[in-house]
Design an enzyme around this catalytic site. Structure first.
Site, PDB file in Angstrom:
ATOM      1  N   TRP A 294       2.015   1.830  -3.481  1.00  0.00           N
ATOM      2  CA  TRP A 294       1.056   2.496  -4.382  1.00  0.00           C
ATOM      3  C   TRP A 294       1.284   4.003  -4.360  1.00  0.00           C
ATOM      4  O   TRP A 294       1.194   4.675  -5.405  1.00  0.00           O
ATOM      5  CB  TRP A 294      -0.382   2.181  -3.954  1.00  0.00           C
ATOM      6  CG  TRP A 294      -0.944   0.924  -4.533  1.00  0.00           C
ATOM      7  CD1 TRP A 294      -1.130  -0.271  -3.903  1.00  0.00           C
ATOM      8  CD2 TRP A 294      -1.423   0.721  -5.881  1.00  0.00           C
ATOM      9  NE1 TRP A 294      -1.680  -1.198  -4.766  1.00  0.00           N
ATOM     10  CE2 TRP A 294      -1.875  -0.616  -5.978  1.00  0.00           C
ATOM     11  CE3 TRP A 294      -1.508   1.545  -7.006  1.00  0.00           C
ATOM     12  CZ2 TRP A 294      -2.404  -1.147  -7.149  1.00  0.00           C
ATOM     13  CZ3 TRP A 294      -2.038   1.020  -8.180  1.00  0.00           C
ATOM     14  CH2 TRP A 294      -2.471  -0.307  -8.246  1.00  0.00           C
TER      15      TRP A 294
ATOM     16  N   ASN B 299     -10.038   3.962   3.571  1.00  0.00           N
ATOM     17  CA  ASN B 299      -9.705   3.756   2.162  1.00  0.00           C
ATOM     18  C   ASN B 299     -10.739   2.925   1.410  1.00  0.00           C
ATOM     19  O   ASN B 299     -11.079   3.217   0.265  1.00  0.00           O
ATOM     20  CB  ASN B 299      -8.329   3.100   2.024  1.00  0.00           C
ATOM     21  CG  ASN B 299      -7.866   3.053   0.586  1.00  0.00           C
ATOM     22  OD1 ASN B 299      -7.767   4.074  -0.076  1.00  0.00           O
ATOM     23  ND2 ASN B 299      -7.606   1.852   0.077  1.00  0.00           N
TER      24      ASN B 299
ATOM     25  N   TRP C 244     -15.226  11.852 -12.870  1.00  0.00           N
ATOM     26  CA  TRP C 244     -14.372  11.558 -11.729  1.00  0.00           C
ATOM     27  C   TRP C 244     -13.657  12.793 -11.200  1.00  0.00           C
ATOM     28  O   TRP C 244     -13.320  12.888 -10.014  1.00  0.00           O
ATOM     29  CB  TRP C 244     -13.347  10.472 -12.068  1.00  0.00           C
ATOM     30  CG  TRP C 244     -12.448  10.777 -13.232  1.00  0.00           C
ATOM     31  CD1 TRP C 244     -12.673  10.475 -14.546  1.00  0.00           C
ATOM     32  CD2 TRP C 244     -11.173  11.434 -13.198  1.00  0.00           C
ATOM     33  NE1 TRP C 244     -11.625  10.903 -15.331  1.00  0.00           N
ATOM     34  CE2 TRP C 244     -10.695  11.501 -14.527  1.00  0.00           C
ATOM     35  CE3 TRP C 244     -10.401  11.983 -12.178  1.00  0.00           C
ATOM     36  CZ2 TRP C 244      -9.475  12.087 -14.865  1.00  0.00           C
ATOM     37  CZ3 TRP C 244      -9.187  12.568 -12.505  1.00  0.00           C
ATOM     38  CH2 TRP C 244      -8.740  12.611 -13.841  1.00  0.00           C
TER      39      TRP C 244
ATOM     40  N   TRP D  51      -8.767   7.983  -7.770  1.00  0.00           N
ATOM     41  CA  TRP D  51      -9.974   8.281  -8.544  1.00  0.00           C
ATOM     42  C   TRP D  51      -9.903   7.691  -9.947  1.00  0.00           C
ATOM     43  O   TRP D  51     -10.878   7.142 -10.456  1.00  0.00           O
ATOM     44  CB  TRP D  51     -10.198   9.787  -8.608  1.00  0.00           C
ATOM     45  CG  TRP D  51     -10.985  10.271  -7.437  1.00  0.00           C
ATOM     46  CD1 TRP D  51     -10.505  10.819  -6.280  1.00  0.00           C
ATOM     47  CD2 TRP D  51     -12.404  10.198  -7.286  1.00  0.00           C
ATOM     48  NE1 TRP D  51     -11.533  11.098  -5.422  1.00  0.00           N
ATOM     49  CE2 TRP D  51     -12.716  10.731  -6.013  1.00  0.00           C
ATOM     50  CE3 TRP D  51     -13.445   9.746  -8.089  1.00  0.00           C
ATOM     51  CZ2 TRP D  51     -14.027  10.823  -5.535  1.00  0.00           C
ATOM     52  CZ3 TRP D  51     -14.747   9.831  -7.615  1.00  0.00           C
ATOM     53  CH2 TRP D  51     -15.029  10.359  -6.354  1.00  0.00           C
TER      54      TRP D  51
ATOM     55  N   GLU E  31       0.833  -1.204   0.000  1.00  0.00           N
ATOM     56  CA  GLU E  31       0.000   0.000   0.000  1.00  0.00           C
ATOM     57  C   GLU E  31       0.865   1.251   0.000  1.00  0.00           C
ATOM     58  O   GLU E  31       0.537   2.253  -0.656  1.00  0.00           O
ATOM     59  CB  GLU E  31      -0.938  -0.007   1.209  1.00  0.00           C
ATOM     60  CG  GLU E  31      -2.007  -1.086   1.170  1.00  0.00           C
ATOM     61  CD  GLU E  31      -2.941  -0.936  -0.016  1.00  0.00           C
ATOM     62  OE1 GLU E  31      -3.374   0.190  -0.306  1.00  0.00           O
ATOM     63  OE2 GLU E  31      -3.227  -1.956  -0.672  1.00  0.00           O
TER      64      GLU E  31
ATOM     65  N   TRP F  68     -20.373  11.790 -19.643  1.00  0.00           N
ATOM     66  CA  TRP F  68     -20.784  11.871 -18.248  1.00  0.00           C
ATOM     67  C   TRP F  68     -22.144  12.545 -18.120  1.00  0.00           C
ATOM     68  O   TRP F  68     -22.539  13.357 -18.949  1.00  0.00           O
ATOM     69  CB  TRP F  68     -19.752  12.663 -17.445  1.00  0.00           C
ATOM     70  CG  TRP F  68     -18.357  12.142 -17.552  1.00  0.00           C
ATOM     71  CD1 TRP F  68     -17.339  12.669 -18.287  1.00  0.00           C
ATOM     72  CD2 TRP F  68     -17.817  10.980 -16.922  1.00  0.00           C
ATOM     73  NE1 TRP F  68     -16.200  11.920 -18.150  1.00  0.00           N
ATOM     74  CE2 TRP F  68     -16.465  10.869 -17.313  1.00  0.00           C
ATOM     75  CE3 TRP F  68     -18.342  10.018 -16.057  1.00  0.00           C
ATOM     76  CZ2 TRP F  68     -15.636   9.844 -16.873  1.00  0.00           C
ATOM     77  CZ3 TRP F  68     -17.512   9.000 -15.613  1.00  0.00           C
ATOM     78  CH2 TRP F  68     -16.178   8.909 -16.011  1.00  0.00           C
TER      79      TRP F  68
END
Length: 646
Positions: A448, A512, A530, A553, A445, A477
């Site tokens: 990332w 998270n 987004w 995102w 993690e 969208w």
């Protein structure tokens, strides 16, 4: 002005879609497409107006548009500008300019001057293990001159970058703690507060002006990897060279600097997929312990330093607040409790994660280092880290580290965190196999965070509101602001989504797993861009960080690097069972449902009688998940079209 994207396909023509994609880099190849074809993307990917706005524009009643509700427009670069940055990444330009400076200095060395400036930024707020600060202190010591720590408050930049008032409050609280620590070392912390109308590009010249005032021959700082910050540093180096001021910019934010994780096949390419990136990165940090070695802390100035800069200490003090980013008294007290400032607090937050059990009492406005945590240091498998492999998905307890605010502001370094984790691991070795141990999962993690920083450095377009995978530039969208507002307020009618958003609004932070659930609901169920969610998180969170926020995102929206496939769409009900097995999370943040249990809690509208549901005072679902899922699949399969409205 673009027409409403909520209009039917007969009035809303198909938008251009990149059709020549390199499968390795997913970059759009340049062709002879006219600029007019890209005008729709100039500044905003969508109009974000509802049908009423389009109708009024068509009728020439633009004067009435301003009074209609609409979401805030995201900040999106043109395709042309983003492509230019990708072709010449700012980090490379900075490195080239530094190399030119260093060659010139070998031929004509500069004087050390009367002082050394360390320019602290808002993502390296610490004295421990701080690369540029450590070297600046050593340089000052070797030349018997004082070290000055400078911080520049930049309200206009905070606004442009959607910094939350909570993030700015956290910044100021940490500066006060740092000033106290630095004072004990006779090192002045001087704060230059820019006027609200100061041009964003003026920072380098103002810093160099202060360098001249203080007789500083050098300015030291740590690099950030966002486009604006790199261009700021590029100006600092070029202008410093002109004015005879040495500029030293160091990599500090990451364990392995951008570009340092090389493909095993050789060449200069970097990994755009996380797993191979992680395999190489984890091999590097376990085989080369020096990557986790801390930089030396700054050494004290001579006792005369604070007196020398006494007038500046009075004139350049830490502001109590920044205009436009103030918190009300209640929120300020809550933030101080939930997110305590300072390096000592960060270290204790880490230690609690490594050595204590998770507890549900941490859901509310409580400190992450509050008394009452059960110490299991003698049996680490029961600690929050020891149970992280399965517990990390549970939002009903403090199962995660809660270090994200400290990472984002640089109050603690990833090196320090990993080194301490290794020290407390069997044999003093850091586990990195995410399939074999909970610690390995947690280390991945942290990786990332590193991965997304490497991405923004190599592909500047993601700092500019562009999708990493340009194939999805043309996704259509929805634009109804009522849905966006319901999502923001936690009134979407899906308990786990609403609980997540209410936690966001109340605490400036979110678990998270719940971030992923809330983001998936916005992008796939509501089919809203987004970038609107990305921006809202930034304006609310104390841990707002472009690389991590944007990466998360885009992962959920299926537009990013190594994303969740577009056909994998979170089901809010099944996600509720995974994220909140006890129901405590939903009951705490959605008190309308505090009397419910089991599946009634997860889906009150679907399981209770109409009368019983109405009595709750809780909103009905604003969309049907099954229908919304089919709509999302259609939009992603038929990029540039609205097949569901044809």
């Amino acid at each position: 002005m673009p027409s409403s994207s909520s209009a039917s396909t007969s009035t809303n023509p198909k938008r251009p879609v990149p059709d020549d994609i390199n499968p390795e880099t997913k970059r759009q190849k340049k062709d002879d497409q006219t600029q007019a074809d890209e005008d729709w993307f100039n500044g905003n990917i969508c109009a974000f107006f509802d049908g009423d706005v389009a109708e009024k524009l068509d009728e020439g009643r633009a004067d009435q548009v301003a009074s209609l509700p609409r979401p805030s427009d995201p900040r999106v670069s043109t395709v042309e500008n983003a492509d230019k940055k990708d072709a010449n990444p700012p980090l490379q330009l900075v490195e080239v300019e530094i190399e030119k400076q260093d060659k010139a200095l070998k031929q004509s060395p500069l004087e050390a001057g009367k002082s050394v400036i360390y320019w602290m930024r808002m993502n390296d707020l610490r004295l421990t293990d701080n690369h540029a600060l450590s070297l600046a202190s050593s340089f000052a010591q070797s030349n018997s001159i004082p070290l000055v720590v400078l911080f520049v408050v930049t309200p206009r930049e905070y606004k442009a970058h959607d910094r939350s008032p909570r993030r700015i409050d956290f910044l100021l609280r940490n500066l006060r703690t740092l000033q106290s620590s630095l004072s004990k070392l006779n090192i002045p912390l001087l704060v230059h507060s820019q006027p609200h109308d100061a041009p964003r590009k003026s920072q380098p010249m103002e810093v160099l002006k202060l360098a001249k005032k203080w007789g500083a021959g050098s300015v030291w700082s740590n690099l950030s990897y966002e486009v604006d910050e790199l261009e700021r540093d590029l100006r600092l180096v070029t202008e410093g060279s002109k004015q005879g001021v040495r500029v030293e910019l160091k990599h500090d934010r990451l364990v392995v600097k951008p570009g340092g994780v090389k493909k095993k096949t050789g060449g200069d390419g970097m990994y755009n997929v996380f797993t191979p990136f992680y395999n190489v990165w984890s091999d590097m940090i376990t085989s080369n312990p020096s990557l986790l070695a801390p930089y030396a802390s700054p050494k004290p100035n001579d006792v005369s330093a604070l007196k020398t800069f006494g007038d500046d200490l009075k004139a350049m003090s830490i502001p109590t607040s920044v205009k436009g980013f103030e918190l009300d008294e209640k929120d300020a007290k809550a933030m101080k409790k939930i997110h305590p400032e300072g390096e000592e607090a960060a270290v204790e937050v880490l230690n609690r994660f490594l050595t204590t059990k998770a507890r549900s009492s941490q859901l509310g406005t409580v400190s992450p280092i509050a008394d009452g945590a059960e110490d299991v240091s003698s049996s680490k498998k029961d600690s929050r880290l020891g149970t992280y492999g399965t517990g990390r998905d549970h939002a009903d307890k403090d199962t995660t580290s809660r270090l994200s605010p400290y990472f984002a502001s640089g109050v603690i370094s990833a090196r320090q965190v990993l080194a301490e984790t290794a020290r407390q691991s069997p044999g003093g070795k850091l586990p990195v196999d995410k399939k074999a141990s909970a610690t390995g999962t947690w280390v991945s993690e942290i990786a990332w965070r590193e991965f997304y920083n490497h991405i923004i450095a190599a592909y500047p377009r993601v700092s500019m509101g562009q999708p990493f995978n340009v194939k999805y530039r043309g996704v259509q969208w929805e634009t109804d602001p009522k849905y966006l507002q319901a999502w923001k307020e936690g009134k979407a009618g899906y308990p786990i989504v609403d609980a997540a958003m209410r936690q966001c609004n109340a605490q400036g932070w979110m678990h998270n797993r719940c971030r992923m659930i809330a983001a998936s609901f916005l992008t796939k169920d509501l089919m809203l861009d987004w970038r609107l969610g990305e921006r809202y998180f930034m304006t609310q969170f104390v841990d707002g960080d472009l690389a991590a926020n944007n990466g998360g995102w885009q992962w959920v929206a299926s537009t990013g690097t190594d994303p969740q496939p577009y056909f994998r769409i979170f089901n809010p009900l099944s996600q509720s069972e995974k994220a909140d097995p006890s129901g405590d999370y939903i009951r705490y943040f959605v008190p309308e449902l505090k009397g419910l249990k089991g599946k009634d809690l997860l889906d009150p509208h679907g399981r209770l009688s109409p009368a019983a549901f109405k009595a709750l005072g809780y909103p009905a679902p604003i969309v049907d998940h099954k229908k919304a899922r089919e709509r999302a699949l259609g939009r992603y399969k038929n990029i540039g079209e609205k097949p569901d409205e044809a």
